[in-house]
Design a protein around this motif. Sequence first.
Motif, mmCIF file in Angstrom:
data_model
loop_
_atom_site.group_PDB
_atom_site.id
_atom_site.type_symbol
_atom_site.label_atom_id
_atom_site.label_comp_id
_atom_site.label_asym_id
_atom_site.label_seq_id
_atom_site.Cartn_x
_atom_site.Cartn_y
_atom_site.Cartn_z
ATOM 1 N N MET A 122 -0.479 4.607 -2.472
ATOM 2 C CA MET A 122 0.940 4.691 -2.836
ATOM 3 C C MET A 122 1.510 3.358 -3.324
ATOM 4 N N THR A 134 4.158 6.405 3.445
ATOM 5 C CA THR A 134 4.812 5.201 2.916
ATOM 6 C C THR A 134 4.563 3.988 3.800
ATOM 7 N N PHE A 141 1.878 0.903 0.631
ATOM 8 C CA PHE A 141 3.307 0.640 0.496
ATOM 9 C C PHE A 141 3.841 0.118 1.830
ATOM 10 N N LEU A 168 13.367 3.228 4.638
ATOM 11 C CA LEU A 168 12.622 3.419 3.394
ATOM 12 C C LEU A 168 13.436 2.931 2.202
#
Length: 436
Positions: free
Chosen positions: A204, A227, A231, A269
Amino acid sequence: MDLQQISEILTRLEQHELRAARILNMVPSENSMSALAKLPMLLDPYHRYFFNDGAAEEPWEFRGVEELASLETELARPLLRELAGAELVNVRALSGLNLMTLTLSALGGPPGSEVMLLSRAQGGHYATASVAARLGLKVCYATGPDAHTLDETQLAETLRARQPGLVYIDQSNALFPLDVERIARIVRHEAPSTLLHIDASHWMGLILGRQLLNPLAAGADSFGGSTHKTFPGPQKALFATNRRDLFERFRATQQYMVSSHHFGATISLALALLEFKHCHGEQYAAQVVVNTRRFGAALDRLGLELDGKERGFSAGHQLWIRTRTSGVDAFTASQRLFDAGIRTNAYPSLPGISEPVLRAGLNEPTYHGLVADDMEELAELFVAAIRQTQPAEQISSRVAAMRARYRFPYRFPSDDPKLLEQAMRLVRVALTQPRE
């Protein structure tokens, strides 16, 4: 429970935090994120439901975060649409495995439908087939001659014969990404109505950082993943597509399979995406690949056996290291590294390998600021720990010194006096909840 017990718990947490600041975590499935991005999970929004999608005409049944809703609808989602090259995104999955379940349920068809999965021998996730079966889906597989190659003839023949509703490609264990463009062309030719979804959990950060081709641009119908691997974000997941029909199918499924989507983590996030965009996320992604290859080459020169050598060791963030030729099994090697301040992942069953091996990732060390010139020193410490040619205490001191040299180049400067004061004020409010 008395205050003494609470104090003991806090002491243990403090000790862990201090140790964590002195070690290098090289587990490929994990990453850090900034202290700034962690803050929302300490605050009131973490406790609140948020069911609305942001349309002004929607009635508010749960109003706990109404004044913060735009942090998802007008910050997290637009940032993700930009970085993911997608017209439509969903940030409400709780984890990679949760996203897998949602995607198979939403796109795989009703019970009895057939889906094609990536064989575990080619790096497919251990849980995918079981999840599909629990949803009542039938399974066939895309296979290949080795861990990083698909048999395109077998793929085409199986698609032609079975016409599955969904091809779900999830390289959970991989040194080199599969060619999504070639897979998409074969799917379109042999089974035009079949959907193609790419689970890019491990890739990712490299996709959002433009180091790997975006799956949507390569011809996939959708992609997604966790995530918190390459990431540097919270433990959540994302779904991205350019097709409104698939987005609506996913959203309709998510509404009945996820209740609270952990809004505090969603704000985290948003902050992580903001940092990735404005604090050199593309540079970080490029550095991950450079560091991984340099570290692999350095380990090779020092006599460790690595898979993928003929292809440059890795095209991503992780390396597969066989330690048996050094006279030590992978689990013992992992313990020796742990004692020396280096965390790795001893893995019992990687594709094409009959013995347990070490998985080592450069994603988190890179995020902390390690660069290519540090890889020789890190490799020396790594090998010394495995072979016990230096005392563990001596190696751990050198690891701590290496870690201390860096000041987190891919984050907003949380030591900025104004930001720090504001963040500390937030923490005090969260801990003391002052009354007027």
